[in-house]
Design a protein around this motif. Structure first.
Motif, mmCIF file in Angstrom:
data_model
loop_
_atom_site.group_PDB
_atom_site.id
_atom_site.type_symbol
_atom_site.label_atom_id
_atom_site.label_comp_id
_atom_site.label_asym_id
_atom_site.label_seq_id
_atom_site.Cartn_x
_atom_site.Cartn_y
_atom_site.Cartn_z
ATOM 1 N N LYS A 1 0.851 -1.182 0.000
ATOM 2 C CA LYS A 1 0.000 0.000 0.000
ATOM 3 C C LYS A 1 0.890 1.236 0.000
ATOM 4 O O LYS A 1 1.788 1.369 0.830
ATOM 5 N N TYR A 2 0.662 2.137 -0.955
ATOM 6 C CA TYR A 2 1.428 3.376 -1.031
ATOM 7 C C TYR A 2 0.735 4.436 -0.187
ATOM 8 O O TYR A 2 -0.465 4.663 -0.308
ATOM 9 N N MET A 3 1.527 5.103 0.674
ATOM 10 C CA MET A 3 0.975 6.109 1.571
ATOM 11 C C MET A 3 1.902 7.326 1.601
ATOM 12 O O MET A 3 3.119 7.200 1.447
ATOM 13 N N SER A 4 1.326 8.494 1.822
ATOM 14 C CA SER A 4 2.137 9.697 1.995
ATOM 15 C C SER A 4 2.819 9.646 3.354
ATOM 16 O O SER A 4 2.380 8.916 4.263
ATOM 17 N N ALA A 5 3.891 10.411 3.507
ATOM 18 C CA ALA A 5 4.589 10.457 4.792
ATOM 19 C C ALA A 5 3.643 10.905 5.902
ATOM 20 O O ALA A 5 3.641 10.349 7.008
ATOM 21 N N GLN A 6 2.813 11.899 5.584
ATOM 22 C CA GLN A 6 1.887 12.422 6.588
ATOM 23 C C GLN A 6 0.912 11.336 7.063
ATOM 24 O O GLN A 6 0.615 11.216 8.256
ATOM 25 N N GLU A 7 0.436 10.513 6.113
ATOM 26 C CA GLU A 7 -0.507 9.452 6.464
ATOM 27 C C GLU A 7 0.159 8.365 7.296
ATOM 28 O O GLU A 7 -0.431 7.838 8.243
ATOM 29 N N VAL A 8 1.401 8.028 6.944
ATOM 30 C CA VAL A 8 2.135 7.016 7.715
ATOM 31 C C VAL A 8 2.291 7.462 9.158
ATOM 32 O O VAL A 8 2.018 6.707 10.095
ATOM 33 N N VAL A 9 2.744 8.698 9.347
ATOM 34 C CA VAL A 9 2.966 9.208 10.702
ATOM 35 C C VAL A 9 1.654 9.258 11.485
ATOM 36 O O VAL A 9 1.590 8.870 12.656
ATOM 37 N N ARG A 10 0.598 9.698 10.834
ATOM 38 C CA ARG A 10 -0.690 9.860 11.510
ATOM 39 C C ARG A 10 -1.285 8.530 11.958
ATOM 40 O O ARG A 10 -1.914 8.434 13.009
ATOM 41 N N THR A 11 -1.067 7.467 11.167
ATOM 42 C CA THR A 11 -1.734 6.181 11.437
ATOM 43 C C THR A 11 -0.796 5.103 11.968
ATOM 44 O O THR A 11 -1.203 3.945 12.090
ATOM 45 N N ALA A 12 0.451 5.446 12.289
ATOM 46 C CA ALA A 12 1.448 4.437 12.689
ATOM 47 C C ALA A 12 0.983 3.601 13.870
ATOM 48 O O ALA A 12 1.271 2.394 13.946
ATOM 49 N N ASN A 13 0.271 4.192 14.802
ATOM 50 C CA ASN A 13 -0.206 3.437 15.976
ATOM 51 C C ASN A 13 -1.218 2.363 15.609
ATOM 52 O O ASN A 13 -1.463 1.442 16.396
ATOM 53 N N GLU A 14 -1.814 2.471 14.434
ATOM 54 C CA GLU A 14 -2.873 1.554 14.034
ATOM 55 C C GLU A 14 -2.359 0.339 13.262
ATOM 56 O O GLU A 14 -3.119 -0.585 12.976
ATOM 57 N N PHE A 15 -1.062 0.319 12.887
ATOM 58 C CA PHE A 15 -0.530 -0.793 12.106
ATOM 59 C C PHE A 15 -0.500 -2.068 12.935
ATOM 60 O O PHE A 15 -0.220 -2.044 14.139
ATOM 61 N N ASP A 16 -0.770 -3.210 12.269
ATOM 62 C CA ASP A 16 -0.737 -4.472 12.997
ATOM 63 C C ASP A 16 0.691 -5.004 13.094
ATOM 64 O O ASP A 16 1.631 -4.414 12.561
ATOM 65 N N ALA A 17 0.844 -6.153 13.758
ATOM 66 C CA ALA A 17 2.168 -6.689 14.053
ATOM 67 C C ALA A 17 2.906 -7.204 12.824
ATOM 68 O O ALA A 17 4.114 -7.434 12.876
ATOM 69 N N GLN A 18 2.200 -7.405 11.694
ATOM 70 C CA GLN A 18 2.832 -7.925 10.491
ATOM 71 C C GLN A 18 3.180 -6.836 9.473
ATOM 72 O O GLN A 18 3.761 -7.117 8.434
ATOM 73 N N THR A 19 2.830 -5.604 9.780
ATOM 74 C CA THR A 19 3.058 -4.508 8.829
ATOM 75 C C THR A 19 4.497 -4.006 8.912
ATOM 76 O O THR A 19 5.025 -3.776 9.998
ATOM 77 N N VAL A 20 5.114 -3.857 7.757
ATOM 78 C CA VAL A 20 6.452 -3.271 7.661
ATOM 79 C C VAL A 20 6.365 -2.040 6.760
ATOM 80 O O VAL A 20 5.832 -2.101 5.656
ATOM 81 N N ILE A 21 6.876 -0.925 7.241
ATOM 82 C CA ILE A 21 6.904 0.315 6.464
ATOM 83 C C ILE A 21 8.261 0.428 5.788
ATOM 84 O O ILE A 21 9.302 0.271 6.426
ATOM 85 N N ALA A 22 8.259 0.671 4.492
ATOM 86 C CA ALA A 22 9.501 0.899 3.746
ATOM 87 C C ALA A 22 9.474 2.336 3.251
ATOM 88 O O ALA A 22 8.537 2.748 2.569
ATOM 89 N N GLY A 23 10.492 3.110 3.606
ATOM 90 C CA GLY A 23 10.485 4.513 3.207
ATOM 91 C C GLY A 23 11.876 5.064 3.012
ATOM 92 O O GLY A 23 12.883 4.371 3.200
ATOM 93 N N SER A 24 11.940 6.329 2.637
ATOM 94 C CA SER A 24 13.198 7.057 2.497
ATOM 95 C C SER A 24 13.077 8.329 3.319
ATOM 96 O O SER A 24 12.051 9.007 3.284
ATOM 97 N N GLU A 25 14.134 8.657 4.078
ATOM 98 C CA GLU A 25 14.040 9.839 4.920
ATOM 99 C C GLU A 25 13.941 11.121 4.095
ATOM 100 O O GLU A 25 13.561 12.163 4.617
ATOM 101 N N LEU A 26 14.223 11.021 2.790
ATOM 102 C CA LEU A 26 14.064 12.186 1.932
ATOM 103 C C LEU A 26 12.610 12.650 1.895
ATOM 104 O O LEU A 26 12.325 13.841 1.778
ATOM 105 N N ARG A 27 11.682 11.697 1.984
ATOM 106 C CA ARG A 27 10.262 12.010 1.879
ATOM 107 C C ARG A 27 9.650 12.478 3.196
ATOM 108 O O ARG A 27 8.490 12.869 3.228
ATOM 109 N N TYR A 28 10.429 12.412 4.254
ATOM 110 C CA TYR A 28 9.922 12.763 5.578
ATOM 111 C C TYR A 28 10.681 13.973 6.120
ATOM 112 O O TYR A 28 11.904 14.069 5.977
#
Length: 304
Positions: free
Chosen positions: A18-45
């Protein structure tokens, strides 16, 4: 694939991306389940977004393998003069460093420290500092003021690193701020840059650690990347690229190329950025052994 475990680990039967904006990832991070892995680049944050994400979830950073640079059109205004490009590039790097402090790496080398030919900021600047007299600097600042610097500020990315630094670089130069070209998106930025309606723009890339010579040759192949056409037309740079392999990939050949690209100030690296992987449980994440292109998901996290 359950019958073919790799190193004792079962391969996942399916992966959901699932593709998500940095803002959406930060806002919903507490809601991710135990199997979710976020892949990102610090350039986008932003720096604050990374800090907030770290307060909610476990992050593992790969080594810095990507370069972020400022590309300059040498056919526009004061940028026709190499020394004026050098003055502006130095001011841009200074503004970036003051903005990020120790939260991000300030780097000028076209090669990261994973690769041969890496040089520190001061080593690169020392190579051109003797060329820039006080009169040159004053003259270039005057030219940059009299011929306003054209740059794009897209409303859908108004807090990007490029935009924030551009808003500060004028005070670093001690000149009046040049108003940006404001567009809704960055869709036509390349055409604006090539036509001279925008004189500076951001660019990012990375070099595969196993073949940096081949990668930079491909990157700088004339007409391969429209945005880099002013860089790839440099005959001396092309000779130095060819010399990488004919020299037997000697470190000194990479250093000469690095110094030349820095001195021409057409492609101006100002930071090296890291990819990162995040999950609720850090043990879910496996450390990538090298930082190259994006590792496949099964290279960086465990599956039970």
């Amino acid at each position: 694939q359950d019958s073919n475990p790799i190193h004792g680990l079962k391969a996942p039967q399916k992966l959901y991306f699932k593709y998500m904006s940095a803002q959406e990832v930060v806002r919903t991070a507490n809601e991710f389940d135990a199997q979710t892995v976020i892949a990102g680049s610090e350039l986008r944050y932003s720096i604050d977004e990374i800090k907030e994400l770290q307060s909610k979830i476990q992050i593992s950073f790969a080594p810095a393998s990507r370069i972020v640079g400022l590309v300059i059109n040498p056919k526009v205004g004061a940028f026709k003069d190499k020394k004026c490009r050098q003055v502006f590039a130095k001011a841009f790097r200074n503004a970036f460093h003051k903005m990020v402090g120790d939260a991000r790496e300030s780097e000028s080398s076209v090669f990261t420290d994973l690769l041969p030919g890496y040089l520190k900021n001061e080593e690169l600047y020392d190579g051109i500092s003797s060329e820039l007299t006080a009169d040159d600097i004053a003259r270039c600042k005057s030219q940059l003021q009299s011929e306003p610097i054209k740059w794009l500020k897209a409303t859908n990315n108004s807090k990007s690193i490029f935009v924030v630094v551009m808003e500060r670089v004028f005070s670093e130069l001690g000149i009046e701020s040049a108003p940006p070209v404001v567009e809704e998106t960055q869709k036509d930025e390349d055409e604006l840059f090539l036509s001279g309606k925008v004189a500076v723009k951001g660019f990012q890339t990375g070099f595969w650690a196993f073949d940096p010579a081949g990668d930079i040759q491909m990157l700088m192949t004339p007409n391969m990347h429209k945005t880099l056409q002013f860089v790839s037309q440099d005959a001396e740079m092309q000779n130095l690229i060819r010399n990488l392999k004919t020299s037997g990939l000697e470190k000194s050949a990479f250093i000469k190329l690095n110094q030349h690209i820095y001195g021409q100030s057409l492609f101006n690296v100002f930071t090296h950025v890291r990819r990162f992987y995040a999950a609720k449980d850090r043990s879910l994440i496996m450390e990538a052994p090298v930082s190259i292109t994006s590792p496949a998901p099964w290279q960086v996290f465990r599956m039970d």
